[in-house]
Design a protein around this motif. Structure first.
Motif, short mmCIF file in Angstrom:
data_model
loop_
_atom_site.label_atom_id
_atom_site.label_comp_id
_atom_site.label_asym_id
_atom_site.label_seq_id
_atom_site.Cartn_x
_atom_site.Cartn_y
_atom_site.Cartn_z
N ARG B 144 34.01 36.26 44.93
CA ARG B 144 34.66 36.07 46.21
C ARG B 144 33.56 35.95 47.23
NH1 ARG B 144 39.61 39.28 49.28
NH2 ARG B 144 39.42 38.02 51.17
N ASP B 145 33.63 34.91 48.04
CA ASP B 145 32.61 34.72 49.07
C ASP B 145 31.23 34.57 48.42
OD1 ASP B 145 32.94 34.38 51.68
OD2 ASP B 145 32.97 36.49 52.23
N GLY B 146 31.22 34.04 47.21
CA GLY B 146 29.96 33.84 46.53
C GLY B 146 29.43 35.08 45.81
N GLU B 147 30.11 36.19 46.03
CA GLU B 147 29.64 37.43 45.43
C GLU B 147 30.36 37.70 44.12
OE1 GLU B 147 29.52 42.06 46.90
OE2 GLU B 147 29.48 40.45 48.37
N GLU B 148 29.59 38.01 43.09
CA GLU B 148 30.21 38.18 41.78
C GLU B 148 30.99 39.49 41.68
OE1 GLU B 148 28.07 36.70 38.62
OE2 GLU B 148 29.32 37.61 37.08
N ILE B 149 32.13 39.41 41.04
CA ILE B 149 32.98 40.58 40.83
C ILE B 149 33.18 40.76 39.34
CG2 ILE B 149 35.30 41.51 41.18
CD1 ILE B 149 35.46 39.76 43.70
N VAL B 150 32.97 41.96 38.85
CA VAL B 150 33.13 42.22 37.42
C VAL B 150 34.53 42.74 37.15
CG1 VAL B 150 32.30 43.53 35.46
CG2 VAL B 150 30.69 42.71 37.18
N LEU B 151 35.25 42.07 36.27
CA LEU B 151 36.60 42.50 35.95
C LEU B 151 36.73 42.86 34.48
CD1 LEU B 151 38.85 39.88 37.80
CD2 LEU B 151 38.09 42.12 38.60
N HIS B 194 47.40 48.49 37.52
CA HIS B 194 46.43 47.41 37.42
C HIS B 194 46.31 46.62 38.71
CE1 HIS B 194 44.83 47.42 33.32
NE2 HIS B 194 45.85 48.21 33.13
N ILE B 195 47.41 46.47 39.39
CA ILE B 195 47.33 45.78 40.69
C ILE B 195 46.42 46.59 41.60
CG2 ILE B 195 48.64 45.26 42.77
CD1 ILE B 195 49.25 43.18 40.81
N SER B 196 46.59 47.88 41.55
CA SER B 196 45.77 48.74 42.38
C SER B 196 44.29 48.58 42.05
CB SER B 196 46.21 50.19 42.18
OG SER B 196 45.28 51.06 42.76
N ARG B 197 44.01 48.55 40.75
CA ARG B 197 42.61 48.40 40.33
C ARG B 197 42.04 47.05 40.78
NH1 ARG B 197 43.65 50.90 34.33
NH2 ARG B 197 43.48 53.09 34.94
N LEU B 198 42.87 46.04 40.64
CA LEU B 198 42.44 44.70 41.02
C LEU B 198 42.15 44.65 42.52
CD1 LEU B 198 41.91 41.98 39.75
CD2 LEU B 198 44.30 41.39 40.12
N ARG B 199 43.03 45.25 43.29
CA ARG B 199 42.83 45.26 44.74
C ARG B 199 41.52 45.94 45.10
NH1 ARG B 199 48.95 46.69 46.34
NH2 ARG B 199 49.54 44.63 47.13
N ALA B 200 41.24 47.02 44.40
CA ALA B 200 40.02 47.76 44.71
C ALA B 200 38.80 46.86 44.52
CB ALA B 200 39.92 48.98 43.81
N LYS B 201 38.93 45.88 43.63
CA LYS B 201 37.77 45.02 43.37
C LYS B 201 37.77 43.73 44.19
CE LYS B 201 36.89 46.71 38.72
NZ LYS B 201 36.62 46.36 37.31
N SER B 209 42.90 41.01 52.98
CA SER B 209 43.64 41.09 51.72
C SER B 209 44.24 39.76 51.29
CB SER B 209 44.79 42.08 51.84
OG SER B 209 44.29 43.38 51.80
N MET B 210 44.17 39.50 49.99
CA MET B 210 44.79 38.28 49.47
C MET B 210 45.98 38.64 48.58
SD MET B 210 41.43 36.13 48.35
CE MET B 210 42.41 34.67 48.01
N LEU B 211 45.99 39.82 48.06
CA LEU B 211 47.01 40.22 47.11
C LEU B 211 48.10 41.04 47.81
CD1 LEU B 211 48.12 40.39 44.31
CD2 LEU B 211 46.29 41.91 43.66
N HIS B 212 49.22 40.39 48.06
CA HIS B 212 50.27 41.01 48.86
C HIS B 212 51.43 41.50 48.02
CE1 HIS B 212 48.24 39.19 52.30
NE2 HIS B 212 48.19 38.08 51.59
#
Lengths: 223, 223
Positions: B144-151, B194-201, B209-212
């Motif tokens: 996101r924004d060029g920054e890598e996110i580990v999932l 899992h939604i919560s975890r995803l939001r945290a990342k 926020s993108m996940l509504h």
DNA sequence: CAGCTACATTACCAAGTGATGACAGTTCCG
DNA sequence: CGGAACTGTCATCACTTGGTAATGTAGCTG
């Protein structure tokens, strides 16, 4: 190796180009017959892949024109038509080989490489590099940071595959197919073991790891 | 891409399914001809892979029946028989391509993708993006924004699904089916967690926020 | 505004997955 | 035939993952 693809369907063309690039070739695209003829004329390609049906000028005509100019570049012609007569027409016009759609990409790749080899042995890429890791396919040597690393045959194949797909996740299924020629799941941890051995040689002594585990997906080699 | 495999040998079927899933496709299995016909009839697949010999109803018959119903889904037929006549029989019955066992999995994959592309170019996607969020399916990376996110794997599947349906409300039932392969209600709050975890990342560190949450309906991913 | 419901968050733990060392079977040599 | 080199299998260990449950919070409804 340099390949020119003449193919009007851009999706198909892009797919082929990507595959050929992954196999280590340089690949240009032409989207119609005229463009293809023009690009093909400068004679800097090792192989031409020509779609039979294209806008502005059809494939057979492109081939005939090139050949009458004295161009001898190997040509592989692609066609949706499967009849024997079409095959004959294609070859008569001056193509060297013929592939009928739909075809497996692997088949295209194999034929392209065979054609190129017939004319110019050695044009196929012989060196791979990812970050400070280098592989010489002919000498069968691997170096990191200039330092030579001795690998076993299987380790070599494994690393070669990883290097050819560097930056992408390589799944276990892909490895079983391409490195082991297994077409089923051996139900063992062969892959894990070999990855471990490879790591011991290419990563451990150098501190910075290049071979990453992508849990639940596979492995990725990255600088 | 959605693929239906009709194959009675469960080991083979599972192996194919795994490989196709790894390549980013959704894959269902039918273990005999009748089941396959039934599943194939709902027309929600991009490609059907049909084993020629199956219990209860053989492959050719399944294909003929589907075609006589007007179904045009591309079909790849698999067979242990390699004779020209068999190939002809297969194609006559209405299949689009033919693969003889034993085959490399990579070849199956390539042919399946060629068939699908012929019908629906662009169905095979390797990158997804929504707003400043990007996902590379080959490298299995998210930025996101060029920054890598580990999932984690499950988080990755979840986000992939949300991205493929960005802007739309995605219900819990859809998530359970497509991300968890649950076809029932587990009576727990897995999804919420899992939604919560995803939001945290993907959301928390970035402010916007993108996940509504769509109360009473599900979730929506939006730029 | 009270109570209810839907959703969010956190912590915990069992099962799963991958890493690694040891070993054994094979093959390839001389 | 003997030994070295190579590759696969297995057992074990360590860590990760993802599901569950407990608890907290926000929003809706009457």
């Amino acid at each position: 190796m340099r390949v020119l693809i003449m193919e009007d369907d851009k999706t198909v063309a892009t797919f082929m180009a990507r595959g050929l690039k992954e196999a280590g070739h340089v690949c240009d695209l032409a989207h119609d017959g005229e463009e293809g003829l023009e690009m093909g004329r400068d004679g800097s390609y090792d192989v031409l892949v020509v779609d039979r049906m294209m806008p502005r000028r059809d494939g057979l005509s492109v081939i005939e024109t090139l050949r009458s100019d004295g161009d001898k570049t190997p040509i592989l012609i692609l066609s949706a038509l499967g009849e024997v007569d079409d095959r004959v027409d294609g070859l008569k016009s001056g193509a060297d080989d013929y592939l009928v759609k739909p075809y497996a990409f692997a088949e295209l790749l194999a034929r392209v490489e065979v054609l190129a080899r017939r004319r110019d042995p050695g044009a196929v890429q012989t060196k791979l590099s990812v970050g400070d890791l280098e592989m010489d396919l002919l000498a069968r040597t691997v170096k990191r940071d200039g330092e030579e690393i001795v690998l076993q045959p299987r380790e070599f194949r494994l690393l070669e595959f990883l290097m050819r797909h560097s930056g992408q996740v390589v799944t276990r299924t892909m490895l079983l197919e391409k490195v082991w020629d297994y077409h089923f799941d051996p139900q063992t941890n062969v892959i894990d073991v070999h990855i471990s051995r490879l790591r011991a040689k290419i990563d451990k002594p150098f501190g910075l790891s290049m071979l990453h585990t992508v849990r639940g997906a596979g492995y990725r080699l990255q600088a």
